[in-house]
Design a protein around this motif. Sequence first.
Motif, PDB file in Angstrom:
ATOM      1  N   THR A  16       0.878  -1.075   0.115  1.00  0.00           N
ATOM      2  CA  THR A  16      -0.115  -0.047   0.095  1.00  0.00           C
ATOM      3  C   THR A  16       0.851   1.193  -0.022  1.00  0.00           C
ATOM      4  O   THR A  16       1.821   1.280   0.423  1.00  0.00           O
ATOM      5  N   VAL A  17       0.357   2.495  -0.510  1.00  0.00           N
ATOM      6  CA  VAL A  17       0.870   3.560  -0.717  1.00  0.00           C
ATOM      7  C   VAL A  17      -0.071   4.854  -0.512  1.00  0.00           C
ATOM      8  O   VAL A  17      -1.218   4.654  -0.708  1.00  0.00           O
ATOM      9  N   ALA A  51      -0.007   5.363  -7.256  1.00  0.00           N
ATOM     10  CA  ALA A  51       0.468   4.638  -8.099  1.00  0.00           C
ATOM     11  C   ALA A  51       0.151   3.140  -8.028  1.00  0.00           C
ATOM     12  O   ALA A  51      -0.048   2.667  -9.099  1.00  0.00           O
ATOM     13  N   LEU A  52       0.051   2.577  -6.989  1.00  0.00           N
ATOM     14  CA  LEU A  52      -0.195   1.279  -6.890  1.00  0.00           C
ATOM     15  C   LEU A  52      -1.887   1.035  -7.453  1.00  0.00           C
ATOM     16  O   LEU A  52      -2.237   0.083  -8.102  1.00  0.00           O
ATOM     17  N   GLN A  53      -2.930   1.947  -7.149  1.00  0.00           N
ATOM     18  CA  GLN A  53      -4.204   1.612  -7.443  1.00  0.00           C
ATOM     19  C   GLN A  53      -4.166   2.022  -8.824  1.00  0.00           C
ATOM     20  O   GLN A  53      -4.831   1.196  -9.513  1.00  0.00           O
ATOM     21  N   SER A  54      -3.137   2.848  -9.649  1.00  0.00           N
ATOM     22  CA  SER A  54      -3.109   2.996 -11.008  1.00  0.00           C
ATOM     23  C   SER A  54      -2.675   1.889 -11.713  1.00  0.00           C
ATOM     24  O   SER A  54      -3.342   1.527 -12.652  1.00  0.00           O
ATOM     25  N   LEU A  55      -1.804   1.350 -11.351  1.00  0.00           N
ATOM     26  CA  LEU A  55      -1.025  -0.011 -11.780  1.00  0.00           C
ATOM     27  C   LEU A  55      -2.021  -1.352 -11.709  1.00  0.00           C
ATOM     28  O   LEU A  55      -2.014  -2.009 -12.589  1.00  0.00           O
ATOM     29  N   VAL A  79       4.539   3.995 -12.817  1.00  0.00           N
ATOM     30  CA  VAL A  79       5.688   3.527 -12.431  1.00  0.00           C
ATOM     31  C   VAL A  79       6.833   4.293 -11.799  1.00  0.00           C
ATOM     32  O   VAL A  79       7.496   4.275 -10.994  1.00  0.00           O
ATOM     33  N   LYS A  80       7.027   5.517 -12.430  1.00  0.00           N
ATOM     34  CA  LYS A  80       7.841   6.605 -12.176  1.00  0.00           C
ATOM     35  C   LYS A  80       7.746   7.318 -10.637  1.00  0.00           C
ATOM     36  O   LYS A  80       8.663   7.575 -10.221  1.00  0.00           O
ATOM     37  N   ILE A  81       6.475   7.151 -10.356  1.00  0.00           N
ATOM     38  CA  ILE A  81       6.251   7.814  -8.801  1.00  0.00           C
ATOM     39  C   ILE A  81       6.195   6.813  -7.908  1.00  0.00           C
ATOM     40  O   ILE A  81       6.115   7.051  -6.655  1.00  0.00           O
ATOM     41  N   LEU A  82       6.485   5.450  -7.962  1.00  0.00           N
ATOM     42  CA  LEU A  82       6.732   4.494  -7.261  1.00  0.00           C
ATOM     43  C   LEU A  82       7.893   4.968  -6.343  1.00  0.00           C
ATOM     44  O   LEU A  82       8.654   5.037  -6.766  1.00  0.00           O
ATOM     45  N   PRO A  83       7.836   4.717  -5.156  1.00  0.00           N
ATOM     46  CA  PRO A  83       9.115   5.184  -4.212  1.00  0.00           C
ATOM     47  C   PRO A  83       9.956   4.207  -4.317  1.00  0.00           C
ATOM     48  O   PRO A  83       9.843   2.942  -4.478  1.00  0.00           O
ATOM     49  N   THR A  84      11.165   4.573  -4.457  1.00  0.00           N
ATOM     50  CA  THR A  84      12.325   3.751  -4.372  1.00  0.00           C
ATOM     51  C   THR A  84      12.937   3.222  -3.182  1.00  0.00           C
ATOM     52  O   THR A  84      14.209   2.934  -3.212  1.00  0.00           O
TER      53      THR A  84
END
Length: 383
Positions: A16-17, A51-55, A79-84
């Motif tokens: 979750t994010v 991001a996760l909901q979008s993916l 994908v780009k805004i998923l935390p690294t």
Amino acid sequence: MMLKQVFLPLLFFSATVAFSADYYVDFLKGDIKQKTEAVKKSAENKNGGIALQSLEFCCQSYQFLKNDKDLETLTAESVKILPTNENFSNVLSNVFNTFESEFVRTAIVDNVSKYSDKMLGESSSKPIVSSVTQFLKESAKKGDRATILHGKMIVLMGKVNSETSFDTLFECYDKNVWKEYGTLLETSLVNMSAVYKDKVKEFITRGSPRQKLLAFKIASRQYGEDSYISELATDALTESIYSVEDLSKVANETIDLQMAAIDVIVKKNWTQACDLVTRYFSLSQQEYNAGLLNETQFIGVIKAVEKLASLDAGETLSSYLNVLNHDTEQGKNPSSAVVLALINSLGSLGDKVAFDYLFNVQHLNYSEEVITAARDALARLKL
């Protein structure tokens, strides 16, 4: 039945994010382009936004929309805004395997490439690493043309701890796949070779002549201060010697491996290999006479015998000078450069066993330069 297939990807999105309710409402109500804008805006929170909901939505929609460019854009932006600083390897692996788009896969590789070394070394990173490795393996097998994505993947693989990835990159390097990325392949393999030392040794002892050379070339760029590379050079030289059964069938890679191993042994002053190098000198004479070793390479072997100075070094080099003296008596003309290197090495060793052979040089049809060198060497012997 179809609904089960569509929603199967949801099993992978257990992480979750945090996200803003406002952005999420915009995302739910909007079309794909509006969803993309909502995702971009949610990135302002720097926590992954929606991001996760979008993916989830993107993977659900792929079966129906396939190569829709707007869907690919939404996926890439998500994908780009998923935390690294968190490991979303399962999520990224699922997206990678769902979308065949180079645009989407590039975004995924870019995201994972920003992971810390610690995260890349964790087992939790295995899903996406395995997916990228499998893609590279299949792409190489099909002979796909090189793309920027291939280059990014090769660089990424050099940062992970994966034996399968090492094997895949080495196979590409060995078969000269994607020549334009040869340097990247080598650099990634060098980075991984410090971890997979046993794999490198296995290639050197059991691989083809080319694999032996490539494995040693990779490892020798990781010199370090320990004895690993010196021991590996000893193994490489031993293997290259015993693999020579018929000079007419000796591969160029075998000769190159011998020279590379000698070079490391000398530079590291690995005296444990001095007897091995002295024994190799006998084979090097045959290789030189057969045209497998050029003059410069052969002189390098002579100097290696001198520098490492085994107990038999003086006798070994003196015996060869005796051969050259005999050839000269028979009207043959050995290379002046080789004779000079041999005489100078005998002078440096100072072994009195060379006295008779050096003395005889003065009475044979050698150049004045060679005769002068022999006199100087005689003066340096420890009589």
